[in-house]
Design an enzyme around this catalytic site. Sequence first.
Site, PDB file in Angstrom:
ATOM      1  N   CYS A  20     -21.668 -23.293 -11.578  1.00  0.00           N
ATOM      2  CA  CYS A  20     -21.774 -22.117 -12.310  1.00  0.00           C
ATOM      3  C   CYS A  20     -20.577 -21.942 -12.950  1.00  0.00           C
ATOM      4  O   CYS A  20     -19.564 -21.853 -12.707  1.00  0.00           O
ATOM      5  CB  CYS A  20     -21.890 -21.141 -11.381  1.00  0.00           C
ATOM      6  SG  CYS A  20     -22.015 -19.073 -12.090  1.00  0.00           S
TER       7      CYS A  20
ATOM      8  N   GLU B   3     -27.261 -22.121 -17.526  1.00  0.00           N
ATOM      9  CA  GLU B   3     -26.828 -23.512 -17.488  1.00  0.00           C
ATOM     10  C   GLU B   3     -27.491 -24.278 -18.660  1.00  0.00           C
ATOM     11  O   GLU B   3     -28.448 -23.882 -19.196  1.00  0.00           O
ATOM     12  CB  GLU B   3     -27.622 -23.958 -16.043  1.00  0.00           C
ATOM     13  CG  GLU B   3     -27.262 -25.461 -15.842  1.00  0.00           C
ATOM     14  CD  GLU B   3     -25.799 -25.522 -15.527  1.00  0.00           C
ATOM     15  OE1 GLU B   3     -24.843 -25.829 -16.427  1.00  0.00           O
ATOM     16  OE2 GLU B   3     -25.105 -25.030 -14.409  1.00  0.00           O
TER      17      GLU B   3
END
Length: 271
Positions: free
Chosen positions: A2, A114
Amino acid sequence: MCGRYAASRGPEDLAGVFEIEKWEPEEVLAPDYNVAPTKEVYAVLDRPLKDADSPKPVRQLRKLKWGLVPSWSKTPEGGARMINARAETVHEKPSYRRAFAARRCIIPADGYYEWVTAKDERELEVEGKKKRQRKQPYFVLPADGSVFAMAGLYEFWRDRTLPDDHPLAWWVTCSVITTEAETTPLAVAPADGPYALADIHPRMPLMLTPDRWDAWLDPARTDPDELRELLAPPPAGLMRAYPVSTAVSNVRNNGPELLKELEGPEEGTLF
């Protein structure tokens, strides 16, 4: 992993979701659609109030800095590199194990970004044989639109160069726990893929479902083995993912337009 996420919900909304008992108006953050390491972020935690008569933990919404600085660190400079802690080793790593035992939090988000990393490309990049390509970013979020509750840790660090009464004498920092990305089908996937989170990246933030919130936040729980049981991945089929503009790749860009779903990957990007 993350490395970037979106957080647009305010204290009033989060208070209702997490049953917050205490938050400070002066700690209100503006909606952030491109949260990057070292930024101040919201975190939900259970902790006794400062100078309170009762030692009973109170559920609070606090403003922390993303990038954990261990209490024993001589300087805060490594915090920007400690934005993620791996679920598989968080109980044993010196930088995280104390916080894992006593200072756990939930970091609320709308979802996370992402950038797709194909398996063959990852291997070549690691070996230094391939130049990093322009990658397609995806936004990953709960399919039902609920808050994405990321498992986190927080820590206190004392800046010994400042006097006790200085407002910056204490740093409160946090880290997001990550786990292996799901290989099961997404609840909602783009027509041409990716079809699972693992198709985008091998890691993902560990999402805590509401039935685990109280146990995870409870500071009275300190047994590492019991706590590790809470790090089990959430049930499959809760997430969706869709392509978004490569504008999110620049941390200077920030606005709700970053969350706009594209019909497909941008031209010239990988996937």
